[in-house]
Design a protein around this motif. Structure first.
Motif, mmCIF file in Angstrom:
data_model
loop_
_atom_site.group_PDB
_atom_site.id
_atom_site.type_symbol
_atom_site.label_atom_id
_atom_site.label_comp_id
_atom_site.label_asym_id
_atom_site.label_seq_id
_atom_site.Cartn_x
_atom_site.Cartn_y
_atom_site.Cartn_z
ATOM 1 N N GLU A 14 25.867 -17.259 18.418
ATOM 2 C CA GLU A 14 25.764 -18.358 19.391
ATOM 3 C C GLU A 14 24.614 -19.298 19.004
ATOM 4 O O GLU A 14 23.682 -18.904 18.302
ATOM 5 C CB GLU A 14 25.596 -17.883 20.847
ATOM 6 C CG GLU A 14 24.520 -16.873 21.117
ATOM 7 C CD GLU A 14 25.045 -15.475 20.897
ATOM 8 O OE1 GLU A 14 24.874 -14.998 19.756
ATOM 9 O OE2 GLU A 14 25.589 -14.857 21.824
ATOM 10 N N HIS A 15 24.682 -20.496 19.465
ATOM 11 C CA HIS A 15 23.719 -21.585 19.192
ATOM 12 C C HIS A 15 23.818 -22.090 17.748
ATOM 13 O O HIS A 15 24.023 -23.285 17.551
ATOM 14 C CB HIS A 15 22.276 -21.178 19.527
ATOM 15 C CG HIS A 15 22.054 -21.101 21.016
ATOM 16 N ND1 HIS A 15 21.975 -22.223 21.811
ATOM 17 C CD2 HIS A 15 21.956 -20.041 21.857
ATOM 18 C CE1 HIS A 15 21.803 -21.858 23.071
ATOM 19 N NE2 HIS A 15 21.802 -20.533 23.125
ATOM 20 N N ALA A 16 23.701 -21.193 16.735
ATOM 21 C CA ALA A 16 23.829 -21.677 15.353
ATOM 22 C C ALA A 16 25.222 -22.278 15.161
ATOM 23 O O ALA A 16 25.398 -23.213 14.367
ATOM 24 C CB ALA A 16 23.591 -20.526 14.376
ATOM 25 N N GLY A 185 17.498 -27.996 25.171
ATOM 26 C CA GLY A 185 16.109 -27.602 24.917
ATOM 27 C C GLY A 185 15.940 -27.158 23.464
ATOM 28 O O GLY A 185 14.973 -27.518 22.787
ATOM 29 N N LEU A 186 16.904 -26.381 22.988
ATOM 30 C CA LEU A 186 16.846 -25.902 21.598
ATOM 31 C C LEU A 186 17.009 -27.072 20.619
ATOM 32 O O LEU A 186 16.346 -27.134 19.584
ATOM 33 C CB LEU A 186 17.948 -24.848 21.383
ATOM 34 C CG LEU A 186 18.045 -24.252 19.987
ATOM 35 C CD1 LEU A 186 16.739 -23.605 19.549
ATOM 36 C CD2 LEU A 186 19.174 -23.219 19.929
ATOM 37 N N ARG A 187 17.873 -28.024 20.985
ATOM 38 C CA ARG A 187 18.073 -29.201 20.123
ATOM 39 C C ARG A 187 16.758 -29.970 19.950
ATOM 40 O O ARG A 187 16.395 -30.404 18.863
ATOM 41 C CB ARG A 187 19.150 -30.118 20.732
ATOM 42 C CG ARG A 187 19.598 -31.236 19.808
ATOM 43 C CD ARG A 187 20.661 -32.105 20.463
ATOM 44 N NE ARG A 187 21.905 -31.391 20.707
ATOM 45 C CZ ARG A 187 22.849 -31.180 19.807
ATOM 46 N NH1 ARG A 187 22.693 -31.643 18.589
ATOM 47 N NH2 ARG A 187 23.943 -30.531 20.114
ATOM 48 N N GLU A 188 16.009 -30.070 21.071
ATOM 49 C CA GLU A 188 14.716 -30.774 20.977
ATOM 50 C C GLU A 188 13.753 -30.051 20.049
ATOM 51 O O GLU A 188 13.072 -30.670 19.227
ATOM 52 C CB GLU A 188 14.081 -30.897 22.371
ATOM 53 C CG GLU A 188 14.652 -32.048 23.169
ATOM 54 C CD GLU A 188 14.276 -31.946 24.641
ATOM 55 O OE1 GLU A 188 13.245 -31.337 24.972
ATOM 56 O OE2 GLU A 188 15.056 -32.480 25.461
ATOM 57 N N ARG A 189 13.683 -28.713 20.162
ATOM 58 C CA ARG A 189 12.772 -27.947 19.287
ATOM 59 C C ARG A 189 13.200 -28.097 17.827
ATOM 60 O O ARG A 189 12.390 -28.221 16.920
ATOM 61 C CB ARG A 189 12.755 -26.465 19.687
ATOM 62 C CG ARG A 189 12.199 -26.220 21.081
ATOM 63 C CD ARG A 189 11.774 -24.785 21.305
ATOM 64 N NE ARG A 189 12.853 -23.819 21.439
ATOM 65 C CZ ARG A 189 13.652 -23.689 22.497
ATOM 66 N NH1 ARG A 189 13.520 -24.508 23.520
ATOM 67 N NH2 ARG A 189 14.595 -22.760 22.532
ATOM 68 N N ARG A 196 11.989 -25.222 9.976
ATOM 69 C CA ARG A 196 11.877 -23.850 10.498
ATOM 70 C C ARG A 196 13.153 -23.460 11.263
ATOM 71 O O ARG A 196 13.687 -22.374 11.091
ATOM 72 C CB ARG A 196 10.656 -23.760 11.426
ATOM 73 C CG ARG A 196 10.454 -22.379 11.971
ATOM 74 C CD ARG A 196 9.032 -22.113 12.389
ATOM 75 N NE ARG A 196 8.504 -23.101 13.310
ATOM 76 C CZ ARG A 196 7.430 -23.854 13.047
ATOM 77 N NH1 ARG A 196 6.805 -23.738 11.902
ATOM 78 N NH2 ARG A 196 6.988 -24.718 13.938
ATOM 79 N N TYR A 197 13.642 -24.371 12.100
ATOM 80 C CA TYR A 197 14.821 -24.018 12.908
ATOM 81 C C TYR A 197 16.064 -23.905 12.041
ATOM 82 O O TYR A 197 16.908 -23.050 12.265
ATOM 83 C CB TYR A 197 14.985 -25.012 14.075
ATOM 84 C CG TYR A 197 14.065 -24.606 15.201
ATOM 85 C CD1 TYR A 197 12.693 -24.832 15.110
ATOM 86 C CD2 TYR A 197 14.535 -23.905 16.295
ATOM 87 C CE1 TYR A 197 11.824 -24.395 16.103
ATOM 88 C CE2 TYR A 197 13.682 -23.468 17.288
ATOM 89 C CZ TYR A 197 12.326 -23.721 17.186
ATOM 90 O OH TYR A 197 11.468 -23.262 18.155
ATOM 91 N N LEU A 237 14.117 -18.046 18.353
ATOM 92 C CA LEU A 237 14.497 -19.410 18.758
ATOM 93 C C LEU A 237 14.056 -19.717 20.193
ATOM 94 O O LEU A 237 14.312 -20.801 20.709
ATOM 95 C CB LEU A 237 16.022 -19.583 18.667
ATOM 96 C CG LEU A 237 16.623 -19.648 17.258
ATOM 97 C CD1 LEU A 237 18.145 -19.570 17.324
ATOM 98 C CD2 LEU A 237 16.198 -20.924 16.536
ATOM 99 N N GLY A 238 13.442 -18.732 20.854
ATOM 100 C CA GLY A 238 12.949 -18.957 22.220
ATOM 101 C C GLY A 238 14.028 -18.783 23.271
ATOM 102 O O GLY A 238 13.966 -19.391 24.345
ATOM 103 N N LEU A 239 15.027 -17.931 22.984
ATOM 104 C CA LEU A 239 16.173 -17.831 23.896
ATOM 105 C C LEU A 239 16.231 -16.494 24.635
ATOM 106 O O LEU A 239 17.210 -16.209 25.318
ATOM 107 C CB LEU A 239 17.482 -18.036 23.108
ATOM 108 C CG LEU A 239 17.588 -19.423 22.468
ATOM 109 C CD1 LEU A 239 18.674 -19.444 21.404
ATOM 110 C CD2 LEU A 239 17.852 -20.479 23.526
#
Ligand code: MEV
Length: 308
Positions: A14-16, A185-189, A196-197, A237-239
């Protein structure tokens, strides 16, 4: 007319997957049922007890699908045995169930292609720019290795056969933020610290592909390890959150070969544990008042066989 859309769990990726990397997702036996009865116009009976925000999104999504299907004169009612807003693909399941009944009511072919196209319209109202993994898994009702190039209209999905029964235990860890907020939020990081991301997303994609290979080989221990590593990357990833990590430790103590959050995560939502046989763990968690249920995603006796 009645149609079912299964919920889903994301086993890996997920997310990736939003950024073009591979993900593995499978259908749950729990999901959404849509029933259509003849009416004067095409309308939705909005379920009671949902927030104003959800009601508005649901109305917009339904109207968009109804228009695309030619607005057949039916009233559609919804029923769910899937926990809502927990990361289990309830909006995708709803979109697939509604797409199927609207197509049938409009005398249009209920083919996977037509269902996917209509469900995608609805999912855009719910989530903005989803990767498509949720509604593709629900519409196909099979364990899939899914990938969508960023910007491409559709993803590609390969069916993953597993020589052994693949069971998960789904445990609920309380409310979580909306998927759209967690994804943005993840898109902003990622925009702030792209290199890194990107490294973390690349590694998640690799782990998803390795997990897919483990599924094909029936190597549940290797799949479990991929899930644990994926959870570590999601935490990076902070999730994740203390509540999620605490319940994952409970799942692992109960014998899970691997455990992770599933869906958008953030702080709460649904978690999954991989078990050869999840029944004893489900009883143990229920005794601790943890809301949980089991589902078979693939292998002998699973949903792929039921599809044939
Ligand atoms: C949500 O179920 C899965 C995410 O990867 C979002 C998406 O794929 O659109 C978080």
């Amino acid at each position: 007319m009645t149609a079912f859309g299964p919920g889903k769990v994301i086993l890996l990726g997920e997310h990736a997957v939003v950024y073009g990397y591979a993900a593995v997702a499978g259908p749950l036996s729990q999901g959404m049922t849509a029933r259509a009865k003849p009416a004067d116009r095409c309308e939705l009976k909005v379920p009671k007890g949902i927030s104003k925000h959800h009601r508005q999104a649901l109305q917009r999504a339904f109207e968009r699908a109804a228009q695309n299907a030619g607005a057949p004169c039916v009233k559609v009612e919804l029923q769910s045995d899937l926990p809502l807003s927990m990361g289990l693909g309830s909006s995708a399941a709803l979109s697939v169930a509604v797409a199927k009944v609207l197509l049938e009511a409009a005398d249009r072919a209920v083919t996977p292609k037509n269902v996917l196209a209509l469900a995608a319209e609805m999912e855009q109202e719910f989530h903005g720019t989803p990767s498509g993994v949720d509604h593709t898994t629900s519409a196909r009702n099979e364990l899939l290795l899914f990938r969508r190039k960023p910007g491409a209209p559709n993803g590609t999905a390969k069916v993953l056969e597993c020589p052994k029964p693949l069971h998960v235990l789904v445990a609920l860890c309380g409310e979580r933020p909306p998927t759209r907020a967690t994804v943005s939020g993840l898109r902003e990081r990622r925009e702030r610290w792209p290199r890194r991301y990107e490294r973390l997303f690349t590694e998640i994609g690799r782990v998803a592909e390795e997990g897919a290979e483990a599924i094909r080989e029936g190597d549940l221990e290797a799949l479990g390890d991929a899930m644990n590593v994926n959870q570590g990357l999601l935490a990076a990833l902070g999730l994740s959150s203390p509540a999620i990590e605490g319940l994952l430790a409970t799942l692992r103590r109960a014998g899970a070969l691997g455990a992770k959050l599933t869906g958008a995560g953030g702080d709460g939502g649904a978690l999954i544990g991989l078990f050869r046989d999840p029944r004893a763990a489900a009883r143990a968690l229920a005794r601790q008042n943890i809301h949980c249920f089991t589902s078979q995603l693939a292998g002998p006796g699973g949903p792929q066989e039921a599809n044939r």
